[in-house]
Design an enzyme around this catalytic site. Structure first.
Site, PDB file in Angstrom:
ATOM      1  N   LYS A 197      42.489  40.046  56.539  1.00 30.31           N
ATOM      2  CA  LYS A 197      42.361  39.855  55.088  1.00 30.31           C
ATOM      3  C   LYS A 197      42.131  38.387  54.739  1.00 30.31           C
ATOM      4  CE  LYS A 197      46.645  38.048  54.407  1.00 30.31           C
ATOM      5  NZ  LYS A 197      47.096  36.907  53.573  1.00 30.31           N
TER       6      LYS A 197
ATOM      7  N   THR B 111      45.034  38.621  48.383  1.00 25.85           N
ATOM      8  CA  THR B 111      44.511  37.382  48.954  1.00 25.85           C
ATOM      9  C   THR B 111      43.067  37.125  48.532  1.00 25.85           C
ATOM     10  OG1 THR B 111      45.944  37.824  50.850  1.00 25.85           O
ATOM     11  CG2 THR B 111      44.354  36.060  51.090  1.00 25.85           C
TER      12      THR B 111
END
Length: 335
Positions: free
Chosen positions: A187, A244
């Site tokens: 991620k 994120t």
């Protein structure tokens, strides 16, 4: 319950603050003696979390042996260093220690995930990962957050829940450490890509496409490594990716935004003052994926930008220029 957090960066400090809100015997170890003195003198971590006061129940030390002894055999050690420091920390811990690590990424020198390093160094140890969608500042402030403690060792995940689960910090458990770690690592790379797209002003449609196709990349790699597909629809997969890739507190997203603005990577990293794990992780993810025959075009584009082989706009055009294909693919693990 005795808890020792090894590493006084933003995330280590935040988890220590969260634990000290529930337990009286929490210790935070700082590698730099001067930092430990400053933390004790000011009552806050001026460099990483200047807005958050350290609770009185939290002890700050620079004596490593004291921090290990504090946790003992029945407490919990929490490794809060960047991924590059995980191997060193695992080598230094007592054999009987129960430990979770917070770092997210692949080891750049070996391509190993945290659980693979632990299996190599401490095959009989109580060890696991604590991960999920979480900005350190919000955890330290006591804002609602949910994490996942992952390990094949049920006693270890139970201990992590006892250490951190509270009204503001929910801790779920999982036996799929592979999936949780792949999600936490990949991620960060995808957040750089999303930051680039947002920095170039490509719009919300492009952002949604990158996040969605990024999740497919993440899942393909995880399944090839032995993870469970459902893990990637949970907190440490989709949850951490969305946070994120879109959150203003994301350091990896910030890297992408600044790359899109034309800043050179060394200048960006110097300005951040914090570790952006997606930068060292990207080429390692790419290498691991290629060794398994897993296609990860977004990761490839990020690596090309970080290496300076493609400008950000060129990388995005290259992604959009790929041939049409079915959206859903066979994501079953290889036989």
């Amino acid at each position: 319950m005795r808890i020792s957090v090894l590493g006084a960066g933003a995330w280590g400090t935040a988890l220590a603050v969260a634990a000290a809100a529930r337990h009286d015997e929490v210790m935070l170890w700082a590698r730099d003696p001067a930092q430990a003195v400053a933390l004790r003198a000011t009552g806050c971590n001026q460099r990483y979390l200047p807005e958050v006061l350290l609770p009185a129940a939290l002890s700050v030390v620079d004596d490593y042996a004291l921090a290990l002894a504090h946790a003992g055999d029945d407490g919990l050690l929490v490794i809060a260093t960047p991924m590059a420091g995980l191997r060193e920390q695992l080598l230094r811990l007592p054999a009987a220690a129960s430990v979770v690590w917070l770092c997210k990424g692949f080891e750049s020198t070996t391509g190993a995930l945290g659980h693979e390093i632990a299996r190599e160094l401490r095959p009989q140890a109580h060890a696991g990962v604590l991960s999920g969608p979480s900005f350190a500042l919000e955890v330290a402030r006591g804002q609602p957050t949910a994490l996942v403690a992952a390990s094949a060792d049920e006693a270890l995940t139970t201990l992590a829940v006892q250490a951190f689960h509270s009204e503001s910090l929910r801790v779920y458990t999982s036996t799929d450490a592979i999936g949780v770690e792949v999600g936490g690592a990949v991620k960060n790379v995808l957040a750089i890509a999303t930051g680039i797209a947002d920095g170039l002003g490509l719009g919300l449609n492009a952002r949604a496409a990158l996040v969605t196709r990024g999740l497919a990349e993440m899942t393909r790699l995880g399944l090839a490594l032995g993870a469970k597909a459902e893990t990637f629809m949970g907190l440490s997969g989709l949850g951490d990716l969305v946070l994120t890739a879109t959150g203003d507190l994301s350091r990896n997203r910030k890297v992408g935004l600044l790359l899109a603005a034309g800043e050179p990577l060394p200048q960006i990293l110097a300005r951040l003052g914090h570790v952006a794990e997606g930068v060292p992780t990207a080429p390692t993810v790419q290498a691991r994926a290629r060794s398994l025959g897993v296609e990860m075009p977004i990761t490839d584009a990020v690596v090309a930008v970080l290496d300076g082989r493609l400008a950000p706009a060129q990388a995005l055009r290259q992604l959009m220029g790929r041939e049409a294909r079915p959206e859903t693919e066979d994501q079953s693990p290889p036989a």
